[in-house]
Each structure stands twice: as structure tokens, then as C-alpha cells.
Design a protein around this motif. Structure first.
Motif, PDB file in Angstrom:
ATOM      1  N   THR A 298     -41.793  -2.994  54.581  1.00  0.00           N
ATOM      2  CA  THR A 298     -42.455  -2.711  53.317  1.00  0.00           C
ATOM      3  C   THR A 298     -42.294  -1.235  53.021  1.00  0.00           C
ATOM      4  O   THR A 298     -42.092  -0.428  53.944  1.00  0.00           O
ATOM      5  N   THR A 299     -42.363  -0.860  51.762  1.00  0.00           N
ATOM      6  CA  THR A 299     -42.287   0.534  51.357  1.00  0.00           C
ATOM      7  C   THR A 299     -43.624   0.935  50.746  1.00  0.00           C
ATOM      8  O   THR A 299     -44.137   0.227  49.862  1.00  0.00           O
ATOM      9  N   VAL A 300     -44.191   2.033  51.224  1.00  0.00           N
ATOM     10  CA  VAL A 300     -45.546   2.419  50.836  1.00  0.00           C
ATOM     11  C   VAL A 300     -45.598   3.914  50.533  1.00  0.00           C
ATOM     12  O   VAL A 300     -44.715   4.689  50.916  1.00  0.00           O
ATOM     13  N   SER A 301     -46.645   4.306  49.842  1.00  0.00           N
ATOM     14  CA  SER A 301     -46.985   5.716  49.665  1.00  0.00           C
ATOM     15  C   SER A 301     -48.141   6.032  50.600  1.00  0.00           C
ATOM     16  O   SER A 301     -49.189   5.377  50.529  1.00  0.00           O
ATOM     17  N   PRO A 306     -44.829  13.371  51.989  1.00  0.00           N
ATOM     18  CA  PRO A 306     -44.257  13.958  50.770  1.00  0.00           C
ATOM     19  C   PRO A 306     -43.413  12.981  49.967  1.00  0.00           C
ATOM     20  O   PRO A 306     -43.171  13.209  48.784  1.00  0.00           O
ATOM     21  N   TRP A 307     -42.920  11.920  50.609  1.00  0.00           N
ATOM     22  CA  TRP A 307     -42.119  10.902  49.935  1.00  0.00           C
ATOM     23  C   TRP A 307     -42.635   9.527  50.342  1.00  0.00           C
ATOM     24  O   TRP A 307     -43.430   9.388  51.279  1.00  0.00           O
ATOM     25  N   ARG A 308     -42.171   8.525  49.640  1.00  0.00           N
ATOM     26  CA  ARG A 308     -42.511   7.164  50.035  1.00  0.00           C
ATOM     27  C   ARG A 308     -41.888   6.854  51.397  1.00  0.00           C
ATOM     28  O   ARG A 308     -40.876   7.458  51.782  1.00  0.00           O
ATOM     29  N   VAL A 309     -42.500   5.925  52.096  1.00  0.00           N
ATOM     30  CA  VAL A 309     -42.097   5.621  53.470  1.00  0.00           C
ATOM     31  C   VAL A 309     -41.753   4.139  53.573  1.00  0.00           C
ATOM     32  O   VAL A 309     -42.565   3.272  53.221  1.00  0.00           O
ATOM     33  N   ARG A 337     -39.680   5.404  57.969  1.00  0.00           N
ATOM     34  CA  ARG A 337     -38.574   6.239  57.515  1.00  0.00           C
ATOM     35  C   ARG A 337     -38.816   6.653  56.064  1.00  0.00           C
ATOM     36  O   ARG A 337     -39.129   5.814  55.210  1.00  0.00           O
ATOM     37  N   TYR A 338     -38.652   7.948  55.784  1.00  0.00           N
ATOM     38  CA  TYR A 338     -38.798   8.412  54.414  1.00  0.00           C
ATOM     39  C   TYR A 338     -37.709   7.812  53.522  1.00  0.00           C
ATOM     40  O   TYR A 338     -36.570   7.618  53.949  1.00  0.00           O
ATOM     41  N   THR A 339     -38.068   7.543  52.267  1.00  0.00           N
ATOM     42  CA  THR A 339     -37.122   7.004  51.324  1.00  0.00           C
ATOM     43  C   THR A 339     -37.452   7.516  49.934  1.00  0.00           C
ATOM     44  O   THR A 339     -38.632   7.791  49.624  1.00  0.00           O
ATOM     45  N   LEU A 340     -36.451   7.644  49.095  1.00  0.00           N
ATOM     46  CA  LEU A 340     -36.669   8.046  47.708  1.00  0.00           C
ATOM     47  C   LEU A 340     -36.756   6.846  46.779  1.00  0.00           C
ATOM     48  O   LEU A 340     -36.948   7.004  45.579  1.00  0.00           O
ATOM     49  N   MET A 341     -36.587   5.658  47.350  1.00  0.00           N
ATOM     50  CA  MET A 341     -36.599   4.450  46.541  1.00  0.00           C
ATOM     51  C   MET A 341     -38.028   3.903  46.396  1.00  0.00           C
ATOM     52  O   MET A 341     -38.847   4.054  47.271  1.00  0.00           O
TER      53      MET A 341
END
Length: 341
Positions: A298-301, A306-309, A337-341
Motif C-alpha cells: 500500500t502507499t501512504v502518507s 517528506p514523501w509518500r511511502v 520505500r519513499y515514492t513520488l507516486m
């Protein structure tokens, strides 16, 4: 710098299966994790898969490349009781000591046994080419034997609080020298909190090479039980991790770790492995179903990130050979893992 551990745990809380980690135990570990700094690129729970065994341990992997080590050093200085003296000494010297400067990672494990504070120990990675926790970069040369042994001895000295015996280091040397061309010595650990000065050595081997390697090093355990454990794990796992205990001589206890970066939906071998473990009486079917359901992402804030994870949930399995008996552990692995998406 990695995300803060307690925020990562909060993000996966709804996915943690109660069959493997009792809710009260998860809450206790999550609360305790607030003491940990943003230093770990891997977090995870170690779960016993046998019916009626609720013990849970918690671990994190600190890698050399992103400043996590400095965060960990500062946290230990501010709170000396955060981990045991041996792991604290290793973290302080790691990347500073000329013998240890090429080690890419240190693992910290915290054993939660009862309601008191956890007991901690550490693994030192010995192979500069280790691409992740489990294997080295394909085709990379193995470190020189002298450098590997020097790192293992220095790391063990810090972890134990005294130098390991000459017989222990000689046993480690013989085990490393006996590895086939495809094998690598990856990690060394010490567990003095358990009342022994033995070292735990983790090597990566092709599964087919394990019995012959054990015979070459004159491992005193049951080779037939190891072959049975390898059959239970299955042929689809081409490479395995092997953990042996070394003191003044090799001990007859052994662990075999099976891992791939594919989940049960596209790697059916997991289902077969767990069915075989259940037939051996090594795991509770309800626990293995929960483990299979854990895989996902999953991708979360996160509040402090500093970025979405992107948080990847994976698992791996260890089969322990003790005499003729097989036991099993499952590891709920968490990779933020940090991600910009």
C-alpha cells in the motif's frame, strides 16, 4: 533517512493478523517502537508457526547508505538502555572501524519474552556485495577470507564484550573455506543474553549444496533431517539461507530460510511448502493461512515522512532442525520505500 518505525507500524496495523501477532502484543511492540529512530529500511515480526506458541520478536535492518546508522548512534547515546551493550558497541564502531567499514548493514533483533523490556542482539553483515538481507549481488566476487574473518572476529568481540575463542574463529574459518563457489558467508551474530558465547553464522547456499557442505564441515546434527527439511521447503526454492551455531565446536542446531520476492498469488510453491510443514506438525494451518494473506503493498502518507511511502508486506520462512524434529517460524517483513507516486 528511513521513515519512523512507529509510523510504519501504524500504517500496517490493520493488516497484521491476530493469529500470528496477538493484538495486545502488537500494541505493546508498537508503543515500544516509539523509542526507535528513523534508521531501518526493513522491519518485521518473527512469529512461531506451531499451534499454541504465541512468542513474538521484532527486528529492523539498518543499512549503510542513507544515514540511518547516525540516527541509531544518536538514539543509543540519548537512551543507553535502548539495546544491549554489545549491539550498541557494534553500531557505534560500524562504518568507523577500518575492519567494519565495508559492512553494508546491521540487524537489530528485540526478543519480547513476557511483559518486561525486550532483550536485544545484532547481526553484522560480512559481505560488502550483499544486495539485501538475503543474498549478494549476482556475479560479485566474494570478500577475501582474511577480511571476512577479521570482520567476523571484530564484530563478535563487540557483540560478546570479549574476544571469541580461537576454536570458534577456526570453526568459522573452516565453514567459510568449505563453501562451494556459489556459496557466501553473509552474517554473524551473537546472543550472550541467552547465556552462551556461541556465534550464529548465516550463509547463502544453493539448496542442492547444503547436505554436502554440512558433511564437509563435519556438522554434528542429523543430515537426514536436513534433507527432509529441504524436501519440505521444496525444489522451487533454488537458494536458501543456512544458519549454524559455532562455539568451541559446531552445534547440532540448524536453521534453513526460504525466501523469494514473489507472493502466493504468483508463486504457488508457498502453498506446497506450508502444506508439507503442516504434515510434519511444524505449523498451525490457521497461522499459515494468515501468513499467506499478509502479502501485499500500500502507499501512504506518514506524518513524519517528506514523501509518500510505499509499504511492501512480504514474508519468509525458517525451518529449524533440532535432532529429527522440524520447527517453523514465519517472518512478517515490512519494507517502507519513499515514492513520488
Amino acid at each position: 533517512m528511513p521513515p519512523v518505525p512507529h509510523e510504519v507500524l501504524a500504517a500496517v496495523a490493520s493488516h497484521v493478523p491476530a493469529e500470528l501477532v496477538a493484538p495486545a502484543r502488537f500494541e505493546a511492540i508498537a508503543a515500544w517502537s516509539r523509542r526507535l529512530p528513523p534508521a531501518f529500511n526493513w522491519l518485521g515480526f518473527e512469529c512461531r508457526l506451531a499451534d499454541g506458541d504465541p512468542r513474538i520478536d521484532f527486528a529492523g535492518c539498518c543499512e549503510a547508505w542513507d544515514g540511518g546508522r547516525d540516527q541509531l548512534v544518536r538514539a543509543i547515546a540519548a537512551e543507553p538502555g535502548l539495546c544491549a551493550p554489545g549491539p550498541a558497541a557494534l553500531v557505534r564502531e560500524w562504518l568507523q572501524d577500518p575492519v567494519l567499514k565495508d559492512s553494508p548493514s546491521v540487524w537489530l533483533e528485540f526478543d519480547f519474552d513476557g511483559d518486561g523490556p525486550p532483550a536485544s542482539f545484532a547481526f553484522l553483515c560480512l559481505d560488502p556485495a550483499c544486495a539485501n538481507t538475503f543474498r549478494a549481488h549476482r556475479g560479485a566476487e566474494r570478500p577475501a577470507m582474511a577480511a571476512l574473518l577479521a570482520a567476523a572476529e571484530r564484530g563478535a568481540t563487540l557483540l560478546l564484550g570479549h574476544a571469541p575463542s580461537a576454536m570458534c574463529i577456526d570453526s568459522l574459518r573452516r565453514a567459510a573455506e568449505a563453501l562451494p563457489a556459489s556459496g557466501r558467508a553473509l552474517h554473524v551474530a551473537a546472543t550472550p543474553h541467552r547465556g552462551v558465547d556461541d556465534l550464529r553464522v548465516h550463509v547463502a547456499l544453493l539448496a542442492r549444496d547444503v547436505p554436502a557442505w554440512l558433511r564437509r564441515i563435519e556438522w554434528p546434527g542429523e543430515i537426514a533431517a536436513v534433507e527432509r527439511a529441504l524436501a519440505v521447503i521444496g525444489d522451487e526454492f533454488r537458494q536458501v539461507g543456512v544458519q549454524v551455531a559455532i562455539g568451541d565446536r559446531l552445534r547440532p542446531l540448524l536453521g534453513l530460510e526460504a525466501y523469494v520476492a514473489r507472493g502466493p498469488s504468483d508463486f504457488p510453491a508457498w502453498q506446497r511448502t506450508f502444506a508439507a510443514l503442516a504434515e510434519e506438525g511444524a505449523c498451525d494451518p490457521a497461522k499459515t493461512r494468515a501468513l499467506l494473506d499478509w502479502w501485499g503493498h500500500t502507499t501512504v502518507s506518514l506524518p513524519g515522512a517528506p514523501w509518500r511511502v510505499a509499504i511492501h508486506r512480504q514474508f519468509y520462512v525458517k525451518v529449524i532442525v533440532e535432532g529429527t524434529r522440524l520447527q517453523a517460524k514465519g517472518y512478517l517483513a515490512i519494507f517502507p520505500r519513499y515514492t513520488l507516486m
